[in-house]
Scaffold this motif. Structure first.
Motif, mmCIF file in Angstrom:
data_model
loop_
_atom_site.group_PDB
_atom_site.id
_atom_site.type_symbol
_atom_site.label_atom_id
_atom_site.label_comp_id
_atom_site.label_asym_id
_atom_site.label_seq_id
_atom_site.Cartn_x
_atom_site.Cartn_y
_atom_site.Cartn_z
ATOM 1 N N ARG A 67 -10.024 3.314 7.092
ATOM 2 C CA ARG A 67 -9.144 2.483 7.931
ATOM 3 C C ARG A 67 -7.680 2.909 7.815
ATOM 4 N N PHE A 68 -7.266 3.350 6.636
ATOM 5 C CA PHE A 68 -5.879 3.738 6.389
ATOM 6 C C PHE A 68 -5.790 5.257 6.272
ATOM 7 N N THR A 69 -4.651 5.800 6.699
ATOM 8 C CA THR A 69 -4.391 7.228 6.562
ATOM 9 C C THR A 69 -2.985 7.440 6.022
ATOM 10 N N VAL A 70 -2.889 8.178 4.924
ATOM 11 C CA VAL A 70 -1.594 8.509 4.338
ATOM 12 C C VAL A 70 -1.212 9.921 4.775
ATOM 13 N N SER A 71 0.058 10.107 5.072
ATOM 14 C CA SER A 71 0.557 11.420 5.465
ATOM 15 C C SER A 71 2.009 11.531 5.046
ATOM 16 N N ARG A 72 2.567 12.718 5.170
ATOM 17 C CA ARG A 72 3.971 12.915 4.828
ATOM 18 C C ARG A 72 4.548 14.034 5.660
ATOM 19 N N ASP A 73 5.857 13.951 5.854
ATOM 20 C CA ASP A 73 6.609 14.993 6.550
ATOM 21 C C ASP A 73 7.755 15.370 5.617
ATOM 22 N N ASN A 74 7.591 16.469 4.898
ATOM 23 C CA ASN A 74 8.604 16.855 3.907
ATOM 24 C C ASN A 74 9.927 17.226 4.566
ATOM 25 N N ALA A 75 9.885 17.685 5.794
ATOM 26 C CA ALA A 75 11.128 18.026 6.490
ATOM 27 C C ALA A 75 11.963 16.777 6.766
ATOM 28 N N LYS A 76 11.287 15.635 6.877
ATOM 29 C CA LYS A 76 11.975 14.367 7.134
ATOM 30 C C LYS A 76 12.065 13.492 5.892
ATOM 31 N N THR A 78 9.828 11.845 4.378
ATOM 32 C CA THR A 78 9.201 10.577 4.720
ATOM 33 C C THR A 78 7.686 10.639 4.509
ATOM 34 N N MET A 79 7.152 9.560 3.961
ATOM 35 C CA MET A 79 5.719 9.376 3.828
ATOM 36 C C MET A 79 5.305 8.226 4.741
ATOM 37 N N TYR A 80 4.083 8.288 5.230
ATOM 38 C CA TYR A 80 3.609 7.282 6.173
ATOM 39 C C TYR A 80 2.277 6.685 5.700
ATOM 40 N N LEU A 81 2.004 5.493 6.178
ATOM 41 C CA LEU A 81 0.696 4.879 5.975
ATOM 42 C C LEU A 81 0.285 4.237 7.293
ATOM 43 N N GLN A 82 -0.671 4.861 7.968
ATOM 44 C CA GLN A 82 -1.211 4.305 9.208
ATOM 45 C C GLN A 82 -2.351 3.376 8.841
ATOM 46 N N MET A 83 -2.235 2.134 9.240
ATOM 47 C CA MET A 83 -3.221 1.121 8.885
ATOM 48 C C MET A 83 -3.897 0.614 10.153
ATOM 49 N N ASN A 84 -5.188 0.858 10.266
ATOM 50 C CA ASN A 84 -5.977 0.427 11.417
ATOM 51 C C ASN A 84 -7.029 -0.594 10.985
ATOM 52 N N SER A 85 -7.573 -1.297 11.953
ATOM 53 C CA SER A 85 -8.624 -2.288 11.689
ATOM 54 C C SER A 85 -8.225 -3.216 10.550
ATOM 55 N N LEU A 86 -7.033 -3.731 10.631
ATOM 56 C CA LEU A 86 -6.505 -4.560 9.547
ATOM 57 C C LEU A 86 -7.285 -5.854 9.399
ATOM 58 N N LYS A 87 -7.388 -6.290 8.149
ATOM 59 C CA LYS A 87 -8.115 -7.505 7.794
ATOM 60 C C LYS A 87 -7.165 -8.481 7.109
ATOM 61 N N PRO A 88 -7.456 -9.760 7.141
ATOM 62 C CA PRO A 88 -6.586 -10.720 6.440
ATOM 63 C C PRO A 88 -6.398 -10.372 4.965
ATOM 64 N N GLU A 89 -7.402 -9.791 4.350
ATOM 65 C CA GLU A 89 -7.287 -9.430 2.929
ATOM 66 C C GLU A 89 -6.363 -8.239 2.689
ATOM 67 N N ASP A 90 -5.859 -7.617 3.752
ATOM 68 C CA ASP A 90 -4.857 -6.557 3.608
ATOM 69 C C ASP A 90 -3.447 -7.138 3.491
ATOM 70 N N THR A 91 -3.314 -8.437 3.664
ATOM 71 C CA THR A 91 -2.015 -9.086 3.550
ATOM 72 C C THR A 91 -1.447 -8.900 2.144
ATOM 73 N N ALA A 92 -0.242 -8.349 2.074
ATOM 74 C CA ALA A 92 0.388 -8.046 0.788
ATOM 75 C C ALA A 92 1.774 -7.476 1.034
ATOM 76 N N VAL A 93 2.525 -7.345 -0.037
ATOM 77 C CA VAL A 93 3.741 -6.537 -0.012
ATOM 78 C C VAL A 93 3.324 -5.106 -0.360
ATOM 79 N N TYR A 94 3.697 -4.174 0.488
ATOM 80 C CA TYR A 94 3.327 -2.782 0.301
ATOM 81 C C TYR A 94 4.517 -2.007 -0.268
ATOM 82 N N TYR A 95 4.251 -1.242 -1.328
ATOM 83 C CA TYR A 95 5.271 -0.464 -2.006
ATOM 84 C C TYR A 95 4.930 1.022 -1.943
ATOM 85 N N CYS A 96 5.959 1.847 -1.789
ATOM 86 C CA CYS A 96 5.732 3.268 -1.969
ATOM 87 C C CYS A 96 6.301 3.677 -3.332
ATOM 88 N N ALA A 97 5.735 4.736 -3.866
ATOM 89 C CA ALA A 97 6.107 5.197 -5.199
ATOM 90 C C ALA A 97 6.085 6.713 -5.233
#
Length: 124
Positions: A67-76, A78-97
């Motif tokens: 459901r989720f896909t992580v990617s990054r663009d080193n030139a920018k 920036t890291m990304y997290l594409q989240m599809n088919s979201l569910k109520p249990e995905d509710t949270a504060v999301y942190y990058c590290a």
């Protein structure tokens, strides 16, 4: 020193999609392993996904795999997290590290730098 800033959180209905971004400062972003974690109310922070410096290797928690896909663009820097088919249990504060090593852990204690988090709320 690396500073991380997440964005893209919000409110979405179950089944919907959101895309998170993590913008990093610093010239050595491309050499850092990166991860996404989340923390729901009353629960401990948990691993979501991680990506190697080259984006050649990714890992996902079983709960988001497919459901989720992580990617990054080193030139920018920036890291990304594409989240599809979201569910109520995905509710949270999301942190990058980030960590300045090649190894990509699922353990939060092994990450050196953290963003401030972005809220994702999925309504049923």
């Amino acid at each position: 020193q690396v500073q991380l800033v997440e964005s893209g959180g919000g409110l979405v209905q179950a089944g919907g999609s959101l895309s998170l971004s993590c913008a990093a400062s610093g010239r050595t972003f491309s050499s850092y392993a990166m991860g996404w974690f989340r923390q729901a109310p009353g629960k401990e922070r948990e691993f979501v996904a991680a990506i190697s410096w080259s984006a050649g290797t990714t890992y996902y928690a079983d709960s988001v795999k497919g459901r989720f896909t992580v990617s990054r663009d080193n030139a920018k820097n920036t890291m990304y997290l594409q989240m599809n088919s979201l569910k109520p249990e995905d509710t949270a504060v999301y942190y990058c590290a980030a960590r300045p090593y090649a190894y990509i852990p699922r353990t939060q204690d092994l990450y050196h730098y953290w963003g401030q988090g972005t809220q994702v709320t999925v309504s049923s």
